[in-house]
Design a protein around this motif. Structure first.
Motif, mmCIF file in Angstrom:
data_model
loop_
_atom_site.group_PDB
_atom_site.id
_atom_site.type_symbol
_atom_site.label_atom_id
_atom_site.label_comp_id
_atom_site.label_asym_id
_atom_site.label_seq_id
_atom_site.Cartn_x
_atom_site.Cartn_y
_atom_site.Cartn_z
ATOM 1 N N LYS A 101 0.987 -1.431 -0.164
ATOM 2 C CA LYS A 101 -0.004 -0.228 0.036
ATOM 3 C C LYS A 101 1.261 1.377 0.052
ATOM 4 C CE LYS A 101 -3.466 2.635 2.824
ATOM 5 N NZ LYS A 101 -4.685 2.316 4.015
ATOM 6 N N GLU A 102 2.146 1.582 0.637
ATOM 7 C CA GLU A 102 2.126 2.582 0.585
ATOM 8 C C GLU A 102 3.524 2.360 -0.375
ATOM 9 O OE1 GLU A 102 5.103 6.136 1.906
ATOM 10 O OE2 GLU A 102 2.981 4.581 3.102
ATOM 11 N N LEU A 103 4.048 1.833 -1.124
ATOM 12 C CA LEU A 103 4.799 1.004 -2.662
ATOM 13 C C LEU A 103 4.233 2.258 -3.253
ATOM 14 C CD1 LEU A 103 6.909 1.148 -4.740
ATOM 15 C CD2 LEU A 103 5.866 -1.117 -4.522
ATOM 16 N N ILE A 104 2.493 1.912 -3.800
ATOM 17 C CA ILE A 104 1.996 2.211 -4.700
ATOM 18 C C ILE A 104 1.320 3.569 -4.517
ATOM 19 C CG2 ILE A 104 -0.564 1.723 -3.757
ATOM 20 C CD1 ILE A 104 1.133 1.682 -7.223
ATOM 21 N N ARG A 105 1.109 4.296 -2.991
ATOM 22 C CA ARG A 105 0.876 5.191 -2.408
ATOM 23 C C ARG A 105 1.488 6.113 -2.403
ATOM 24 N NH1 ARG A 105 1.496 9.200 0.041
ATOM 25 N NH2 ARG A 105 3.897 8.265 1.128
ATOM 26 N N SER A 106 3.389 6.442 -2.895
ATOM 27 C CA SER A 106 4.644 7.288 -2.206
ATOM 28 C C SER A 106 4.250 7.274 -4.090
ATOM 29 C CB SER A 106 5.635 6.207 -1.888
ATOM 30 O OG SER A 106 6.089 5.376 -2.451
ATOM 31 N N PHE A 107 4.321 6.095 -5.159
ATOM 32 C CA PHE A 107 4.692 5.762 -6.578
ATOM 33 C C PHE A 107 3.522 7.623 -7.250
ATOM 34 C CE2 PHE A 107 3.524 3.939 -10.531
ATOM 35 C CZ PHE A 107 4.290 4.601 -11.239
ATOM 36 N N ALA A 108 2.331 6.682 -6.986
ATOM 37 C CA ALA A 108 1.140 7.185 -7.519
ATOM 38 C C ALA A 108 1.700 9.159 -7.219
ATOM 39 C CB ALA A 108 0.023 7.042 -7.006
ATOM 40 N N GLN A 109 1.316 9.382 -5.496
ATOM 41 C CA GLN A 109 1.767 10.591 -5.559
ATOM 42 C C GLN A 109 2.989 11.237 -6.127
ATOM 43 O OE1 GLN A 109 -0.272 12.025 -2.379
ATOM 44 N NE2 GLN A 109 0.906 13.971 -2.908
ATOM 45 N N ASN A 110 3.805 10.843 -5.888
ATOM 46 C CA ASN A 110 5.436 11.530 -6.228
ATOM 47 C C ASN A 110 5.218 12.083 -7.872
ATOM 48 O OD1 ASN A 110 5.929 11.847 -3.771
ATOM 49 N ND2 ASN A 110 7.094 9.751 -3.990
ATOM 50 N N GLU A 111 4.966 11.243 -8.438
ATOM 51 C CA GLU A 111 4.592 11.000 -10.138
ATOM 52 C C GLU A 111 3.499 11.579 -10.931
ATOM 53 O OE1 GLU A 111 7.416 10.015 -11.793
ATOM 54 O OE2 GLU A 111 8.492 9.581 -9.545
ATOM 55 N N PHE A 112 2.291 11.594 -10.086
ATOM 56 C CA PHE A 112 0.864 11.843 -11.246
ATOM 57 C C PHE A 112 0.382 13.140 -9.577
ATOM 58 C CE2 PHE A 112 1.242 7.623 -11.951
ATOM 59 C CZ PHE A 112 2.058 7.499 -12.483
ATOM 60 N N VAL A 113 0.058 12.653 -8.246
ATOM 61 C CA VAL A 113 -0.764 13.499 -7.814
ATOM 62 C C VAL A 113 -0.036 15.235 -8.317
ATOM 63 C CG1 VAL A 113 -1.568 14.375 -5.684
ATOM 64 C CG2 VAL A 113 -1.822 12.123 -6.683
ATOM 65 N N GLN A 114 1.817 15.042 -7.519
ATOM 66 C CA GLN A 114 2.582 16.766 -7.416
ATOM 67 C C GLN A 114 2.320 17.259 -8.492
ATOM 68 O OE1 GLN A 114 6.277 14.962 -5.932
ATOM 69 N NE2 GLN A 114 5.764 15.131 -3.809
ATOM 70 N N ASN A 184 11.798 1.240 -10.482
ATOM 71 C CA ASN A 184 12.978 1.777 -9.305
ATOM 72 C C ASN A 184 12.421 1.674 -8.032
ATOM 73 O OD1 ASN A 184 14.601 2.244 -11.623
ATOM 74 N ND2 ASN A 184 14.139 4.207 -11.751
ATOM 75 N N TYR A 185 10.803 2.552 -8.532
ATOM 76 C CA TYR A 185 10.341 2.352 -7.138
ATOM 77 C C TYR A 185 9.854 0.887 -6.325
ATOM 78 C CZ TYR A 185 8.105 7.537 -6.754
ATOM 79 O OH TYR A 185 8.446 8.639 -6.830
ATOM 80 N N ALA A 186 9.569 -0.007 -7.075
ATOM 81 C CA ALA A 186 9.904 -1.343 -6.243
ATOM 82 C C ALA A 186 11.022 -1.372 -5.990
ATOM 83 C CB ALA A 186 8.960 -1.887 -7.715
ATOM 84 N N ASN A 187 11.899 -1.405 -6.331
ATOM 85 C CA ASN A 187 13.039 -2.012 -6.273
ATOM 86 C C ASN A 187 13.367 -1.835 -5.086
ATOM 87 O OD1 ASN A 187 13.221 -3.433 -8.132
ATOM 88 N ND2 ASN A 187 14.360 -2.481 -9.511
ATOM 89 N N GLN A 188 13.135 -0.650 -4.701
ATOM 90 C CA GLN A 188 13.610 0.288 -3.504
ATOM 91 C C GLN A 188 13.376 -0.690 -2.201
ATOM 92 O OE1 GLN A 188 13.468 4.592 -3.434
ATOM 93 N NE2 GLN A 188 14.233 5.261 -1.474
ATOM 94 N N ALA A 189 11.583 -0.489 -2.371
ATOM 95 C CA ALA A 189 10.574 -0.426 -1.268
ATOM 96 C C ALA A 189 11.365 -2.326 -1.301
ATOM 97 C CB ALA A 189 9.247 -1.132 -1.984
ATOM 98 N N LEU A 190 11.781 -2.971 -2.087
ATOM 99 C CA LEU A 190 11.750 -4.740 -1.644
ATOM 100 C C LEU A 190 13.063 -4.557 -1.004
ATOM 101 C CD1 LEU A 190 11.335 -6.056 -5.707
ATOM 102 C CD2 LEU A 190 10.514 -7.056 -2.708
ATOM 103 N N GLU A 191 14.473 -3.760 -1.208
ATOM 104 C CA GLU A 191 16.185 -3.593 -0.824
ATOM 105 C C GLU A 191 15.127 -2.679 0.388
ATOM 106 O OE1 GLU A 191 20.269 -0.940 -0.936
ATOM 107 O OE2 GLU A 191 18.431 -0.326 -2.252
ATOM 108 N N GLN A 192 14.308 -2.202 0.371
ATOM 109 C CA GLN A 192 13.997 -1.691 2.421
ATOM 110 C C GLN A 192 13.921 -2.695 3.360
ATOM 111 O OE1 GLN A 192 11.177 1.425 2.012
ATOM 112 N NE2 GLN A 192 13.265 3.187 1.803
ATOM 113 N N ALA A 193 13.120 -4.124 2.256
ATOM 114 C CA ALA A 193 12.422 -5.283 3.261
ATOM 115 C C ALA A 193 13.018 -6.520 3.491
ATOM 116 C CB ALA A 193 10.990 -5.484 1.858
ATOM 117 N N GLN A 194 14.170 -6.192 3.128
ATOM 118 C CA GLN A 194 15.436 -7.000 3.003
ATOM 119 C C GLN A 194 14.960 -8.428 1.922
ATOM 120 O OE1 GLN A 194 15.674 -7.544 7.102
ATOM 121 N NE2 GLN A 194 17.522 -5.685 7.413
#
Length: 500
Positions: A101-114, A184-194
């Motif tokens: 949820k946080e991944l898709i929210r941040s992606f949409a917020q930064n890439e489209f909503v802003q 890029n967003y997904a890979n960063q989230a995967l890295e943070q989730a180890q």
């Protein structure tokens, strides 16, 4: 395994589509289409998780899904109007629900909503193996009153041109496409989730892969496959998976063959600069590691493993010695309790004898003796109680409930300790033997490398004696460089000048 899927489409009246109906289908909510005066509702087994993200300039009512998309329908007058953009994105199954949820929210917020778009997000989890999100985006500029003119500048972000793997128009050289941004967003989230999984927007061809990519099933084919019915798209994937397995097997064989050839060349070169005894050391170590050819890295890796094995022995031995002491303590306590019981019994008997004495002239003396014995009994019972209390503290860690059970456990432990320590002693001897063989092989390989490097410098008469392995490796770099670029006097002068 994380998969990459991102598809984009335009929801348009020319296709007979409705923004309200599309939002109702994706959100699982009942919405009223005011233009058609129809109730739109599509029942789902698992209710989607939804959210609406709005720019800071948007009026509050835009967070109402029903009003939002009805207003879109009102502002679009043409019969072929483009009503909304939509993205369908696969979410990594390695992330939990909150992380998705946080991944898709941040992606949409930064890439489209802003940038000024309203994003209506619905996360579908009907199939645990296929979590995905739908993002519906508005296409017009916003003000405090609602929708203004269509923003044509946004079109470049969603252009699906395949040239150079960019989703932008040709003059946007420095921009990343939406597809690449999602990776890029997904890979960063995967890295943070180890998680070690990663995804990429690049095609198999552009990544240099020989395997064929599988195709997206779509909900119709997915439902068919889930029910055990074979679909045309599912059959394509099965055929590609079968082909890919054959390719992977071939690639594995190719890598193994290349590695074998490389090792045999290394062995030939290694042996050409080794003495007979050194060859014996190297072959003995190779046999020990069950390999035809060994390198210094192989030896160092095995030495590290042996060191760890040896380190594991120490705590095991300490554990047995600690438990041995605990058993000895309890055994001593039980023995002391038995001794105290005997002393108590002896004093009890003396008290009984005094009580039986009828000599009236010794009454005072007998009473004093009786008191001394009773005091002695009291002290002995106090000591006994103390030892029994100490025994009680060991019952749980040593797992016994009675004296009989204790001695059974003690016998069992002693046998186990003897067997394990005997095994550890044998393992330590083997480690010592193997370590000696590896050290001899290590020294032999290093000497072979020193001689190999020295062979390029005939004037180094004392190379074998004084040239260290570390310096030999440094010299080898110069040898390799010289093979690529001849070292002339001009090259040396230039190098000196650069250093100055």
């Amino acid at each position: 395994m994380a998969i990459y899927h991102l598809s984009m489409q335009i929801i348009s009246r020319s296709k007979g589509q409705s923004a309200v109906a599309a939002a109702a289908y994706r959100s699982g909510e009942k919405l009223h289409d005011e233009r058609m005066d129809e109730q739109k509702f599509y029942a789902r087994n698992v209710q989607p998780e939804t959210m609406i993200l709005t720019p800071s300039t948007a009026p509050e009512w835009m967070k109402d899904r029903n009003r939002l998309w009805n207003e879109v329908e009102k502002v679009e007058k043409r019969k072929d109007s483009q009503l909304a953009r939509e993205l369908n994105i696969a979410l990594p199954i390695e992330l939990n629900h909150d992380q998705q949820k946080e991944l898709i929210r941040s992606f949409a917020q930064n890439e489209f909503v802003q940038k000024g778009m309203v994003a209506d997000i619905a996360i579908h989890r009907d199939d645990a193996n296929n979590p995905h999100a739908h993002i519906m985006l508005t296409m017009r500029n916003l003000d405090e009153n609602g929708f203004g003119k269509k923003n044509r500048d946004w079109n470049a972000d969603f252009a699906n041109a395949k040239e150079n793997n960019r989703g932008y128009v040709k003059n946007s050289k420095d921009c990343l496409s939406i597809r690449e941004q999602w990776a890029n967003y997904a890979n960063q989230a995967l890295e943070q989730a180890q998680s070690k999984e990663r995804i990429t927007h690049l095609s198999h061809e552009n990544r240099g892969l020989e395997v064929l990519p599988t195709i997206h099933l779509g909900h119709v084919a997915h439902d068919m496959e889930k029910k055990g019915k074979q679909s045309e798209r599912g059959q394509i994937n099965r055929e590609r998976q079968e082909y890919n397995q054959a390719v992977i097997d071939l690639q594995t064989y190719r890598r193994q063959k290349e590695a074998h050839v490389k090792k045999m060349k290394e062995k030939e070169k290694q042996f050409s600069f080794s003495t007979d005894i050194e060859k014996t050391y190297i072959q003995k170590a190779a046999s020990l590691l069950n390999q035809k050819v060994i390198s210094l890295d192989d030896i160092l890796k095995r030495q590290e493993e042996l060191s760890k094995m040896n380190d594991r022995h120490d705590p095991i031995e300490r554990h047995f010695h600690v438990q041995q002491q605990q058993f000895l303590n309890v055994s001593n306590y039980y023995e002391r309790v038995r001794d105290l019981d005997r002393e108590i019994k002896q004093n009890d008997e003396k008290v009984d004898q005094i009580k039986k004495s009828l000599n009236p002239f010794k009454l005072k003396e007998n009473n004093m003796m009786k008191r001394r014995h009773l005091d002695k009994i009291s002290d002995l019972e106090s000591n006994k109680s103390s030892y029994e209390s100490s025994i009680q503290t060991y019952k749980e860690p040593l797992r016994f409930s009675s004296e009989e059970e204790f001695y059974e456990r003690y016998t069992e432990f002693s046998q186990q300790k003897e067997n394990r320590l005997h095994q550890i002693k044998y393992e330590k001897q083997q480690i010592q033997v193997e370590t000696k063989v590896l050290l001899q092989a290590e020294e032999a390989i290093k000497m072979a490398k020193i001689r190999e490097v020295s062979s390029h410098y005939p004037d180094l008469k004392t190379a074998g004696k004084y040239l260290s392995y570390e310096n030999a490796l440094k010299l080898e770099k110069h040898v390799d460089m010289a093979k690529k670029t001849p070292v002339t006097l001009d090259v040396i002068r230039k190098a000196i000048k650069n250093q100055e």
